[in-house]
Design a protein around this motif. Sequence first.
Motif, PDB file in Angstrom:
ATOM      1  N   ASN A   1     -10.673  -8.371  -1.215  1.00 47.35           N
ATOM      2  CA  ASN A   1      -9.200  -8.714  -1.270  1.00 47.35           C
ATOM      3  C   ASN A   1      -9.140 -10.186  -1.236  1.00 47.35           C
ATOM      4  O   ASN A   1      -9.724 -10.875  -0.356  1.00 47.35           O
ATOM      5  CB  ASN A   1      -8.643  -8.172  -0.123  1.00 47.35           C
ATOM      6  CG  ASN A   1      -6.963  -8.564  -0.273  1.00 47.35           C
ATOM      7  OD1 ASN A   1      -6.637  -9.402  -0.593  1.00 47.35           O
ATOM      8  ND2 ASN A   1      -6.252  -7.550   0.664  1.00 47.35           N
ATOM      9  N   PRO A   2      -8.426 -11.127  -2.073  1.00 47.11           N
ATOM     10  CA  PRO A   2      -8.438 -12.270  -2.254  1.00 47.11           C
ATOM     11  C   PRO A   2      -7.911 -12.980  -0.866  1.00 47.11           C
ATOM     12  O   PRO A   2      -8.236 -14.127  -0.459  1.00 47.11           O
ATOM     13  CB  PRO A   2      -7.402 -12.717  -3.259  1.00 47.11           C
ATOM     14  CG  PRO A   2      -7.540 -11.534  -4.261  1.00 47.11           C
ATOM     15  CD  PRO A   2      -7.799 -10.305  -3.341  1.00 47.11           C
TER      16      PRO A   2
ATOM     17  N   ARG B   1     -10.870 -13.496 -10.503  1.00 43.68           N
ATOM     18  CA  ARG B   1      -9.859 -12.733  -9.951  1.00 43.68           C
ATOM     19  C   ARG B   1      -9.790 -11.664 -11.149  1.00 43.68           C
ATOM     20  O   ARG B   1      -9.421 -12.156 -12.199  1.00 43.68           O
ATOM     21  CB  ARG B   1      -8.648 -13.710  -9.780  1.00 43.68           C
ATOM     22  CG  ARG B   1      -9.043 -14.570  -8.695  1.00 43.68           C
ATOM     23  CD  ARG B   1      -7.518 -15.618  -8.452  1.00 43.68           C
ATOM     24  NE  ARG B   1      -7.738 -16.362  -7.117  1.00 43.68           N
ATOM     25  CZ  ARG B   1      -8.360 -17.526  -6.948  1.00 43.68           C
ATOM     26  NH1 ARG B   1      -9.297 -17.704  -8.139  1.00 43.68           N
ATOM     27  NH2 ARG B   1      -8.580 -17.950  -5.752  1.00 43.68           N
TER      28      ARG B   1
ATOM     29  N   ASN C   1      -7.232  -9.678 -11.797  1.00 43.24           N
ATOM     30  CA  ASN C   1      -5.958  -9.126 -11.631  1.00 43.24           C
ATOM     31  C   ASN C   1      -5.456  -8.386 -12.731  1.00 43.24           C
ATOM     32  O   ASN C   1      -6.040  -8.422 -13.702  1.00 43.24           O
ATOM     33  CB  ASN C   1      -4.933 -10.289 -11.529  1.00 43.24           C
ATOM     34  CG  ASN C   1      -4.918 -11.142 -10.588  1.00 43.24           C
ATOM     35  OD1 ASN C   1      -5.479 -10.817  -9.363  1.00 43.24           O
ATOM     36  ND2 ASN C   1      -4.943 -12.539 -10.658  1.00 43.24           N
ATOM     37  N   PRO C   2      -4.427  -7.469 -12.536  1.00 43.84           N
ATOM     38  CA  PRO C   2      -4.180  -6.487 -13.609  1.00 43.84           C
ATOM     39  C   PRO C   2      -3.519  -7.328 -14.679  1.00 43.84           C
ATOM     40  O   PRO C   2      -2.926  -8.440 -14.328  1.00 43.84           O
ATOM     41  CB  PRO C   2      -2.905  -5.561 -12.895  1.00 43.84           C
ATOM     42  CG  PRO C   2      -3.148  -5.620 -11.669  1.00 43.84           C
ATOM     43  CD  PRO C   2      -3.836  -7.070 -11.145  1.00 43.84           C
TER      44      PRO C   2
ATOM     45  N   ALA D   1      -0.586  -8.310 -17.214  1.00 46.22           N
ATOM     46  CA  ALA D   1       0.696  -8.032 -17.042  1.00 46.22           C
ATOM     47  C   ALA D   1       1.619  -7.627 -18.156  1.00 46.22           C
ATOM     48  O   ALA D   1       2.775  -7.150 -18.143  1.00 46.22           O
ATOM     49  CB  ALA D   1       1.139  -9.755 -16.908  1.00 46.22           C
TER      50      ALA D   1
ATOM     51  N   GLU E   1      -1.513  -9.333 -23.287  1.00 46.79           N
ATOM     52  CA  GLU E   1      -2.482 -10.300 -22.464  1.00 46.79           C
ATOM     53  C   GLU E   1      -3.709 -10.406 -23.166  1.00 46.79           C
ATOM     54  O   GLU E   1      -4.336  -9.481 -23.510  1.00 46.79           O
ATOM     55  CB  GLU E   1      -2.668  -9.778 -21.056  1.00 46.79           C
ATOM     56  CG  GLU E   1      -3.207 -10.565 -20.050  1.00 46.79           C
ATOM     57  CD  GLU E   1      -2.406 -11.365 -19.238  1.00 46.79           C
ATOM     58  OE1 GLU E   1      -2.763 -12.385 -18.637  1.00 46.79           O
ATOM     59  OE2 GLU E   1      -1.257 -10.561 -18.600  1.00 46.79           O
TER      60      GLU E   1
ATOM     61  N   TRP F   1      -6.762  -8.548 -22.124  1.00 43.08           N
ATOM     62  CA  TRP F   1      -6.558  -7.146 -22.195  1.00 43.08           C
ATOM     63  C   TRP F   1      -6.817  -6.473 -23.575  1.00 43.08           C
ATOM     64  O   TRP F   1      -7.481  -5.803 -23.839  1.00 43.08           O
ATOM     65  CB  TRP F   1      -5.354  -6.717 -21.504  1.00 43.08           C
ATOM     66  CG  TRP F   1      -4.897  -5.357 -21.539  1.00 43.08           C
ATOM     67  CD1 TRP F   1      -4.127  -4.698 -22.209  1.00 43.08           C
ATOM     68  CD2 TRP F   1      -5.290  -4.355 -20.535  1.00 43.08           C
ATOM     69  NE1 TRP F   1      -3.827  -3.251 -22.073  1.00 43.08           N
ATOM     70  CE2 TRP F   1      -4.673  -3.011 -21.042  1.00 43.08           C
ATOM     71  CE3 TRP F   1      -5.992  -4.258 -19.305  1.00 43.08           C
ATOM     72  CZ2 TRP F   1      -4.900  -2.091 -20.346  1.00 43.08           C
ATOM     73  CZ3 TRP F   1      -6.065  -3.253 -18.842  1.00 43.08           C
ATOM     74  CH2 TRP F   1      -5.566  -1.848 -19.288  1.00 43.08           C
TER      75      TRP F   1
ATOM     76  N   VAL G   1      -4.764  -1.913 -14.747  1.00 45.53           N
ATOM     77  CA  VAL G   1      -5.873  -2.070 -13.859  1.00 45.53           C
ATOM     78  C   VAL G   1      -7.069  -1.505 -14.719  1.00 45.53           C
ATOM     79  O   VAL G   1      -7.049  -0.411 -15.308  1.00 45.53           O
ATOM     80  CB  VAL G   1      -5.660  -1.140 -12.467  1.00 45.53           C
ATOM     81  CG1 VAL G   1      -6.863  -1.301 -11.845  1.00 45.53           C
ATOM     82  CG2 VAL G   1      -4.502  -1.716 -11.927  1.00 45.53           C
TER      83      VAL G   1
END
Length: 187
Positions: free
Chosen positions: A81-82, A105, A107-108, A110, A114, A117, A152
């Motif tokens: 966890n950050p 990091r 992160n999922p 957005a 993206e 992604w 995710v």
Amino acid sequence: LRILEVLDNLLGTSYFKEHKRSTIDVLLTVVCGLLSTHRVALVVNDENQQATFDENLFRIEFALFYLGLMNLGTAVLLVGNPLAFVNISVYSQVMRRFSYGGIHRFNPAASPKEPWWRADFVPQMREFTLVESVEVDEEERCDIELRETGGVRGLLTAFQQQAEANALRQGGKSAILKRQALDAAAA
């Protein structure tokens, strides 16, 4: 003690039993020595939570321990966890040393647009497939995958596996990924 347990499991030693009653100071020295003796190249500390570093009374000792390992030639990878790393980030030397290989990091996504992604992760995940064709519009499929996984990475893997399993169960002469297979995976 966890590191000693892992060494014991890998090497058949009894370091944990020998040192389970040792003080933290002795353990830090012993572990550094053993990792160096056994030429351990990488220590991965996974599942770091806020209580591990940020709220822990020994947070500075942890950071100094890992810096010591790196000084001995053992690479350290901290994962979690950050929020676990908030307090150590204020120490410039510590951050410089811990970020040598980069700070990543995960992160999922957005949105389905993206860049990482859309252009990298999703196409790479689709490279290995058991279905022979897809009868879902590319744009629609991307939107569905992002909506159902929240962007995710690990959930996309599970979602795609389930969608393909559904496509394979449809029967017929070829495996075709249809909208129904995606809907069933989402359900």
